[in-house]
Write a protein that holds these residues in place. Structure first.
Motif, mmCIF file in Angstrom:
data_model
loop_
_atom_site.group_PDB
_atom_site.id
_atom_site.type_symbol
_atom_site.label_atom_id
_atom_site.label_comp_id
_atom_site.label_asym_id
_atom_site.label_seq_id
_atom_site.Cartn_x
_atom_site.Cartn_y
_atom_site.Cartn_z
ATOM 1 N N THR A 15 67.773 15.859 -23.725
ATOM 2 C CA THR A 15 68.604 14.750 -24.269
ATOM 3 C C THR A 15 69.978 14.842 -23.627
ATOM 4 O O THR A 15 70.300 14.054 -23.400
ATOM 5 C CB THR A 15 68.678 15.367 -25.840
ATOM 6 N N LEU A 16 70.480 16.290 -23.073
ATOM 7 C CA LEU A 16 71.845 16.132 -22.783
ATOM 8 C C LEU A 16 71.526 15.500 -21.384
ATOM 9 O O LEU A 16 72.387 14.685 -20.713
ATOM 10 C CB LEU A 16 72.135 17.846 -22.694
ATOM 11 N N ASN A 29 71.876 11.894 -21.446
ATOM 12 C CA ASN A 29 73.195 11.620 -21.935
ATOM 13 C C ASN A 29 73.849 11.387 -20.480
ATOM 14 O O ASN A 29 74.672 10.485 -20.145
ATOM 15 C CB ASN A 29 73.657 12.537 -22.788
ATOM 16 N N VAL A 44 74.337 6.886 -25.536
ATOM 17 C CA VAL A 44 74.995 8.253 -25.253
ATOM 18 C C VAL A 44 75.503 8.895 -26.628
ATOM 19 O O VAL A 44 76.049 7.989 -27.574
ATOM 20 C CB VAL A 44 76.293 7.881 -24.328
ATOM 21 N N ARG A 45 75.475 10.238 -26.846
ATOM 22 C CA ARG A 45 76.082 10.803 -28.039
ATOM 23 C C ARG A 45 77.445 10.675 -27.957
ATOM 24 O O ARG A 45 78.125 10.428 -27.021
ATOM 25 C CB ARG A 45 75.933 12.295 -27.749
ATOM 26 N N ALA A 46 78.173 10.451 -29.352
ATOM 27 C CA ALA A 46 79.255 9.968 -29.311
ATOM 28 C C ALA A 46 80.516 10.971 -28.796
ATOM 29 O O ALA A 46 81.300 10.365 -28.115
ATOM 30 C CB ALA A 46 79.678 9.704 -30.972
ATOM 31 N N ASP A 47 80.087 12.214 -28.990
ATOM 32 C CA ASP A 47 81.151 13.271 -28.501
ATOM 33 C C ASP A 47 81.179 13.221 -27.027
ATOM 34 O O ASP A 47 82.239 13.543 -26.522
ATOM 35 C CB ASP A 47 81.110 14.461 -29.027
#
Length: 244
Positions: free
Chosen positions: A4-5, A8, A175-178
């Protein structure tokens, strides 16, 4: 690096590419606009100097005309005096007429020398005027070229940016929000570049060696972002990302 990362990071890499393309389009428009404004300002500056040069040319021409009148008068005087030679009655009169002729010839020679100097000055100043006129024409043509390019390409540039923004938004949605926020914050402080690859243990964002332990972690993969300790950009190992 977890899948997942890693995905991203791959998305961030794509976003960075789009951001770079958008910046290039905007920079191109800005450069064209700056070139247009610069050429217009320079043309105006050069044009403002034409009056002074033209006045100098006119002044030299006026001096030359006055001198031509004086030379003509000297020639007429010499001709009259030479004509008087045929009617002199004695040596005293002959001496006086010859003296007047010699004086007139001297004045004429001096006038001819002044005329030659004025002609040279006129040629120089006329050359300056011609060069200044040419410089104005060139700058005006340059300004016109930039203006035409802006008129022809502005809508094309804006459409391209709109398309790139839509493409960016689509990629950013994955993409993850953070992570996206971290990228945006870094990018805003680092000249529009928020993520950089590492090649041979060197950050390609600031071209500085990263600590060995950071490089090892990048090679191994981790659950959190790694950033360059020097430029603080998000790092990834070049060639290690897998397509999503």
């Amino acid at each position: 690096m977890e899948a997942t990362l890693q995905n991203n990071i791959l998305f961030l890499e794509k976003i960075q590419k789009i951001d770079t393309e958008i910046k290039a389009i905007r920079d191109g428009e800005k450069a064209c606009l700056a070139g247009s404004e610069s050429a217009a300002a320079e043309a105006e500056r050069l044009r403002s100097g034409l009056d002074g040069i033209s006045a100098e040319v006119d002044a030299v021409k006026a001096q030359a005309r006055e001198l031509e009148v004086r030379l003509a008068e000297s020639s007429e005087r010499i001709a009259r005096d030479e004509k008087r030679l045929g009617s002199v009655k004695n040596d005293k009169e002959l001496h006086a007429v010859n003296k007047e002729i010699a004086s007139a010839l001297k004045v004429k020679r001096q006038g001819e020398q002044e005329k030659a100097a004025l002609d040279q000055r006129l040629a120089e100043k006329s050359g300056r005027l011609a060069a200044a006129l040419l410089a104005v024409e060139q700058k005006e043509a340059e300004h016109k070229g930039f203006t035409l390019e802006l008129d022809e390409k502005r809508s094309e540039w804006h459409k391209a940016i709109e398309d790139k923004i839509l493409e960016r938004d689509a990629v950013a949605s994955g993409v993850r929000a953070d992570i996206l926020k971290a990228y945006e914050n870094i990018r805003s402080r680092r000249g529009g570049v928020g993520i950089a690859p590492v090649r041979s243990e060197i950050c390609q964002g600031c071209f500085t060696h990263i600590p060995p332990q950071v490089y090892i972690q990048l090679k191994k993969g981790m659950a959190e972002l790694e950033t360059c300790p020097h430029c603080h950009r998000i790092l990834y190992v070049e060639g290690q990302l897998e397509a999503v």
